[in-house]
Write an enzyme that holds these catalytic residues in place. Sequence first.
Site, PDB file in Angstrom:
ATOM      1  N   GLU B  49       0.863  -1.178   0.000  1.00  0.00           N
ATOM      2  CA  GLU B  49       0.000   0.000   0.000  1.00  0.00           C
ATOM      3  C   GLU B  49       0.894   1.220   0.000  1.00  0.00           C
ATOM      4  O   GLU B  49       1.806   1.335   0.832  1.00  0.00           O
ATOM      5  CB  GLU B  49      -0.873   0.012   1.263  1.00  0.00           C
ATOM      6  N   ASP B  60      -6.183   9.650   9.890  1.00  0.00           N
ATOM      7  CA  ASP B  60      -4.842   9.153  10.185  1.00  0.00           C
ATOM      8  C   ASP B  60      -4.371   9.561  11.563  1.00  0.00           C
ATOM      9  O   ASP B  60      -4.554  10.690  11.985  1.00  0.00           O
ATOM     10  CB  ASP B  60      -3.841   9.675   9.142  1.00  0.00           C
TER      11      ASP B  60
END
Lengths: 414, 266
Positions: B49, B60
């Site tokens: 990824e 995040d």
Amino acid sequence: MKLKKRIPVIDQGDRLGFWGGKFGGNFVPETLKKPIEDLELQFNKLKSDKNFIKERDNHFKNWVGAPTRFIKLDNLTKHVGGAQIWSKVVSDANGGAHKIYNATVHCLLAKRSGKKVIIGDTGAGYAGKMLSMAAKKFGLKCKIFMGAKDIKRQQPNVKAMKKNGADVIPVYSGSQTLVDAVSECMRYWVANCDTTAMCVGSTVGPAIFVRICGWSTSQISRELKVQLINEFGEIPKKLKLYNCVGGGSSSFGFWNEFMDYNKKQVEFIGVEAGGPSKSKRHAAPLTYGSKIGILHGAAQYVNQNSDGQIEETESISAGLDYPGISPLHCFLKDVKRARYTAASDEEALKAYQIVTKYENLRPSLEPSHAFSVAIKEAKKFSKDTVVIINSCGDAYKDRGILEKKLGKKYVKSN
Amino acid sequence: MLNPISLAFKKAKDAKRPALLTYTVAGDSSKKQSLEILKAISNYADILEVGVPHNTPVADGGQIQTSSYRAIKNGIKMNDIFKIVSDFKKIKNSKPVIFMGYYNMIFQYGENNFLKKCKKSGVNGLIVVDLPWPENKIFSKKCKKNSINFIQLLSPTTSNKRLKSITKDAHDMIYYISMLSTTGGKLKVSPKKILANYNKIKKISPKKNCVIGFGITEKTISNFKNTDGLVVGSQICKEITRSLNNRQNPVINVSKMVSKLKKKIS
């Protein structure tokens, strides 16, 4: 794209929460889908529930202090020459700004859904201060996310939040201002949405937050409508409503009840923060033609680079220092119901000096932006034109900046 | 013929272990170094990824934010990120690469242009954190047309009704977010509970490869051996930060870490 009549603008979004098919929406992580849906169901039910409205009105009247004053600024009118200049003194509201309406409604919703903690973002510190006040009143724990730069420049409000028992959490990422505070607050909600309610401090964020905030601040125009009819016997034939626009909560609330009037009769003028006149940076995405992008869950005009990174803003006023703008205002701009322009830091400061010289009124730096444009334009209008500026915040919180920029004589001791 | 992502899962399954997915931010700490990291960890990871850094991320945690801000500060642009992938693919053509990022980056590039460029540089899949179902319906169809896997996300808050609709629209791979958290949070739910949810998804959608992410680290990874795949992100980003702070080579340290992770699930 069309503005519909007789339907509240907050309810004119489509199934996915887009106004005009392209502003707003729900660009959120999967985790937030459920809490957002829960909030939507709750709000859609309660916004037409008579008991809930009664409860809201009761708190607005007895705790927030409704209605706030509607006053003529006689000296300023004489000084400017031209239109009659009036002000809706929303800073009379408990806590000193319009942010109290949204904070109160969010706490009422949180309480009903059984949440024990409420979190919120803040720029100028008003949204945080009001949320901490409302949380205290309704027995909720409160956490406020605030950019480290804003904590430094808006100390009076930080102190107030702490006094009300809120945790003030400094945000050090990015530009350390409102944009980062909102991001951090949303991140906290992602991790705690099962126990915690979130209040977004303006008409921004995922669609439901835009709607709740707009519904709450509309109290301002509901009051104003009654006050205008009391004063003039009717809604004046030439009415111009000036309001500063950062996220856009006070301006939307100031205009909402007049939405269906012809704009030749009731014109809306939104004033964005142009930033320092010598700087290229600003917080005026509508005025300076920023492109549509996604920020904090919603599609909107937003300051960004060609890649889609959100750009840093600059403004003397922490409350307007936001790179995006409410989807409601993007919509009102594109359907041409409202007109948008900007005032620079210097122009806002000058307007503050003029207003405080002639009137017993101390608009904070945010509404000083609106005063600046209103004063300039009022000169050119006929005497039967009624210009109203929403003085939506009090300058007490800005005394540090005002003292630095203008000297001690502009700062009162309280 | 299986697409590269499904093939990677099949190979892992044949080896009786979950696929190992790593997440690193493109351009962290520089374009060159992030390419070197990809090359090094691809010896152990099954699917890579690649984080597309964004400066207002709403999901995040601290570690990935630090990596993202570092990459943006060092000037990474969308076109550089495509270049990193195509350079990587020149060497390791069969290793699947998935972009993970926020929708505004795609929106500004233009959906069609973005997909064209993905195809050209060898991106095999997309995870768009803030484009949930059903908002992603049209875009995910576009991805499919371009043979790019659009990876749907599921979380503990996803209702059963949603779960069924989402998995029905999902392509070959699904990503289950283990807990209510931003990336890199400490695992605050028991592995047993996570696996129960994972099994619920597998029961509804047995043919699709389901990976678990968020809170997966060297410490926790071995609890999840009986799954299709596991994603480790924040711990790797943290290791890059630690290496830089200690003036060590992140390429070596990160590659050691990924090799260890692989051993724990093999």
